[in-house]
Design a protein around this motif. Structure first.
Motif, PDB file in Angstrom:
ATOM      1  N   VAL A  96       0.868  -1.167   0.000  1.00 26.35           N
ATOM      2  CA  VAL A  96       0.000   0.000   0.000  1.00 26.35           C
ATOM      3  C   VAL A  96       0.915   1.230   0.000  1.00 26.35           C
ATOM      4  O   VAL A  96       1.947   1.251   0.672  1.00 26.35           O
ATOM      5  CB  VAL A  96      -0.964   0.027   1.205  1.00 26.35           C
ATOM      6  N   HIS A  97       0.543   2.222  -0.796  1.00 29.41           N
ATOM      7  CA  HIS A  97       1.383   3.407  -0.969  1.00 29.41           C
ATOM      8  C   HIS A  97       0.670   4.646  -0.418  1.00 29.41           C
ATOM      9  O   HIS A  97      -0.506   4.876  -0.709  1.00 29.41           O
ATOM     10  CB  HIS A  97       1.712   3.623  -2.451  1.00 29.41           C
ATOM     11  N   LEU A  98       1.401   5.428   0.348  1.00 32.41           N
ATOM     12  CA  LEU A  98       0.907   6.679   0.894  1.00 32.41           C
ATOM     13  C   LEU A  98       1.751   7.832   0.364  1.00 32.41           C
ATOM     14  O   LEU A  98       2.934   7.655   0.060  1.00 32.41           O
ATOM     15  CB  LEU A  98       0.975   6.679   2.430  1.00 32.41           C
ATOM     16  N   SER A  99       1.139   8.993   0.274  1.00 33.33           N
ATOM     17  CA  SER A  99       1.845  10.200  -0.135  1.00 33.33           C
ATOM     18  C   SER A  99       1.431  11.325   0.796  1.00 33.33           C
ATOM     19  O   SER A  99       0.236  11.518   1.062  1.00 33.33           O
ATOM     20  CB  SER A  99       1.511  10.570  -1.584  1.00 33.33           C
ATOM     21  N   THR A 100       2.407  12.061   1.317  1.00 31.23           N
ATOM     22  CA  THR A 100       2.093  13.147   2.236  1.00 31.23           C
ATOM     23  C   THR A 100       2.980  14.342   1.960  1.00 31.23           C
ATOM     24  O   THR A 100       4.136  14.204   1.535  1.00 31.23           O
ATOM     25  CB  THR A 100       2.246  12.706   3.705  1.00 31.23           C
ATOM     26  N   GLU A 101       2.429  15.527   2.159  1.00 30.58           N
ATOM     27  CA  GLU A 101       3.168  16.780   1.999  1.00 30.58           C
ATOM     28  C   GLU A 101       3.234  17.500   3.336  1.00 30.58           C
ATOM     29  O   GLU A 101       2.232  17.582   4.052  1.00 30.58           O
ATOM     30  CB  GLU A 101       2.510  17.688   0.967  1.00 30.58           C
ATOM     31  N   LEU A 102       4.411  18.028   3.647  1.00 29.75           N
ATOM     32  CA  LEU A 102       4.609  18.770   4.875  1.00 29.75           C
ATOM     33  C   LEU A 102       5.009  20.202   4.565  1.00 29.75           C
ATOM     34  O   LEU A 102       5.717  20.466   3.589  1.00 29.75           O
ATOM     35  CB  LEU A 102       5.695  18.126   5.748  1.00 29.75           C
ATOM     36  N   THR A 103       4.552  21.118   5.426  1.00 28.77           N
ATOM     37  CA  THR A 103       4.937  22.524   5.300  1.00 28.77           C
ATOM     38  C   THR A 103       5.902  22.939   6.401  1.00 28.77           C
ATOM     39  O   THR A 103       6.501  24.009   6.314  1.00 28.77           O
ATOM     40  CB  THR A 103       3.695  23.421   5.371  1.00 28.77           C
ATOM     41  N   ASP A 104       6.060  22.118   7.411  1.00 29.84           N
ATOM     42  CA  ASP A 104       6.985  22.402   8.511  1.00 29.84           C
ATOM     43  C   ASP A 104       8.196  21.499   8.356  1.00 29.84           C
ATOM     44  O   ASP A 104       8.147  20.305   8.643  1.00 29.84           O
ATOM     45  CB  ASP A 104       6.284  22.152   9.851  1.00 29.84           C
ATOM     46  N   PHE A 105       9.306  22.065   7.905  1.00 33.78           N
ATOM     47  CA  PHE A 105      10.487  21.255   7.621  1.00 33.78           C
ATOM     48  C   PHE A 105      11.234  20.847   8.880  1.00 33.78           C
ATOM     49  O   PHE A 105      12.079  19.957   8.838  1.00 33.78           O
ATOM     50  CB  PHE A 105      11.415  22.010   6.676  1.00 33.78           C
ATOM     51  N   THR A 106      10.937  21.483  10.009  1.00 32.28           N
ATOM     52  CA  THR A 106      11.576  21.066  11.259  1.00 32.28           C
ATOM     53  C   THR A 106      11.069  19.692  11.692  1.00 32.28           C
ATOM     54  O   THR A 106      11.777  18.957  12.367  1.00 32.28           O
ATOM     55  CB  THR A 106      11.312  22.092  12.371  1.00 32.28           C
ATOM     56  N   ALA A 107       9.841  19.366  11.300  1.00 30.94           N
ATOM     57  CA  ALA A 107       9.277  18.059  11.645  1.00 30.94           C
ATOM     58  C   ALA A 107       9.588  17.001  10.594  1.00 30.94           C
ATOM     59  O   ALA A 107       9.430  15.811  10.844  1.00 30.94           O
ATOM     60  CB  ALA A 107       7.757  18.174  11.814  1.00 30.94           C
ATOM     61  N   LEU A 108      10.042  17.442   9.417  1.00 33.52           N
ATOM     62  CA  LEU A 108      10.226  16.517   8.296  1.00 33.52           C
ATOM     63  C   LEU A 108      11.260  15.443   8.594  1.00 33.52           C
ATOM     64  O   LEU A 108      11.018  14.259   8.375  1.00 33.52           O
ATOM     65  CB  LEU A 108      10.628  17.303   7.046  1.00 33.52           C
ATOM     66  N   GLY A 109      12.438  15.851   9.069  1.00 35.23           N
ATOM     67  CA  GLY A 109      13.496  14.881   9.316  1.00 35.23           C
ATOM     68  C   GLY A 109      13.100  13.826  10.333  1.00 35.23           C
ATOM     69  O   GLY A 109      13.381  12.638  10.167  1.00 35.23           O
ATOM     70  N   GLU A 110      12.421  14.249  11.380  1.00 34.66           N
ATOM     71  CA  GLU A 110      11.975  13.299  12.402  1.00 34.66           C
ATOM     72  C   GLU A 110      10.934  12.342  11.857  1.00 34.66           C
ATOM     73  O   GLU A 110      10.997  11.128  12.099  1.00 34.66           O
ATOM     74  CB  GLU A 110      11.412  14.061  13.608  1.00 34.66           C
ATOM     75  N   LEU A 111       9.966  12.864  11.095  1.00 38.14           N
ATOM     76  CA  LEU A 111       8.914  12.009  10.555  1.00 38.14           C
ATOM     77  C   LEU A 111       9.485  10.988   9.576  1.00 38.14           C
ATOM     78  O   LEU A 111       9.119   9.811   9.609  1.00 38.14           O
ATOM     79  CB  LEU A 111       7.847  12.862   9.864  1.00 38.14           C
ATOM     80  N   VAL A 112      10.375  11.445   8.681  1.00 39.27           N
ATOM     81  CA  VAL A 112      10.976  10.529   7.717  1.00 39.27           C
ATOM     82  C   VAL A 112      11.701   9.391   8.427  1.00 39.27           C
ATOM     83  O   VAL A 112      11.577   8.222   8.060  1.00 39.27           O
ATOM     84  CB  VAL A 112      11.943  11.305   6.793  1.00 39.27           C
ATOM     85  N   THR A 113      12.450   9.728   9.459  1.00 38.72           N
ATOM     86  CA  THR A 113      13.195   8.702  10.193  1.00 38.72           C
ATOM     87  C   THR A 113      12.269   7.739  10.909  1.00 38.72           C
ATOM     88  O   THR A 113      12.489   6.521  10.887  1.00 38.72           O
ATOM     89  CB  THR A 113      14.140   9.367  11.202  1.00 38.72           C
ATOM     90  N   ARG A 114      11.231   8.245  11.518  1.00 39.57           N
ATOM     91  CA  ARG A 114      10.301   7.374  12.247  1.00 39.57           C
ATOM     92  C   ARG A 114       9.514   6.473  11.291  1.00 39.57           C
ATOM     93  O   ARG A 114       9.244   5.310  11.614  1.00 39.57           O
ATOM     94  CB  ARG A 114       9.349   8.225  13.091  1.00 39.57           C
TER      95      ARG A 114
END
Length: 227
Positions: A96-114
């Motif tokens: 299953v494939h998900l796609s998400t867009e973020l506007t807060d780049f401070t949270a991006l690195g943490e979310l990608v890693t998790r």
């Protein structure tokens, strides 16, 4: 549109104007692919559903930092046996494939890693971009118009003339330049199965600057030149 043919008393000059800006991105998109395998179709579907729910819950936990979240393709495919005759199935594989867009780049690195730390999960991206209504697009167009007027005035001054009127202004193209990133071929990929219970350190992701370009064509009437 009414045509205004040039005459010696009302000569015309046609020019192009270009606008180009280097700006910081406003959004970052990542793709998340969740996988499940097993010998029983029902178990594979249950595992895939559980992992999908876990990933969606994690993404939504970042609240307003998440601009969009969409579910793409889903597939559950039987894996045929490597040996033997007939339609023997040795297992099933689901994606299953998900796609998400973020506007807060401070949270991006943490979310990608998790996300990448979840079991049987692949993360692609990020792909940086601007909003469709970004002020950068309007500024690039204004820059292109100012450049067209400047060029036309320089031509007129070289002839000892001045600009009298604008006859036509057309947008000949507006689009992302070389710095505008997006799939395919960009970003990174991470895929591994989680084994440790410790939270991995967040990735330090540097936003990729975006190039925005605009181009216009303009036609002006000049005063008779002093030749």
């Amino acid at each position: 549109m009414t045509q205004h043919p040039p005459t010696p008393e009302a000569p015309q000059v046609t020019v192009r104007g270009e606008g180009r800006l280097e700006v910081e991105p406003e959004r970052a998109r990542i793709g998340v692919s969740l996988r499940a395998r097993g010998t029983d179709r029902t178990d594979v579907l249950a595992t895939l559903t559980s992992r999908n729910t876990e990933a969606i819950t994690l993404i939504k936990s970042y609240g307003e930092a998440v601009a969009t979240l969409e579910t793409g393709a889903l597939s559950v495919t039987p894996e045929p046996a490597r040996h033997g005759r007939g339609e023997r199935v040795r297992g099933y594989q689901g994606w299953v494939h998900l796609s998400t867009e973020l506007t807060d780049f401070t949270a991006l690195g943490e979310l990608v890693t998790r996300l990448a730390d979840l079991e049987w999960t692949r993360v692609d991206g990020p792909w940086w971009s601007l909003r469709p209504d970004s002020p950068a697009h309007a500024e690039a167009r204004r820059q292109a118009v100012r450049e067209a007027v400047r060029r036309a005035r320089e031509y007129a001054e070289a002839l000892g003339s001045t600009l009298v009127a604008l006859l036509e202004l057309s947008d000949t193209g507006l689009g992302p330049g070389p710095g505008m990133s997006g799939p395919p071929g960009g970003g990174m990929r991470m895929a591994f199965a989680a084994e440790s219970t410790e939270a991995p350190p967040a990735l330090d992701l540097e936003p990729q600057r975006q190039t925005v370009t605009a181009e216009v064509a303009a036609r002006f009437v000049m005063s008779p030149p002093a030749l």
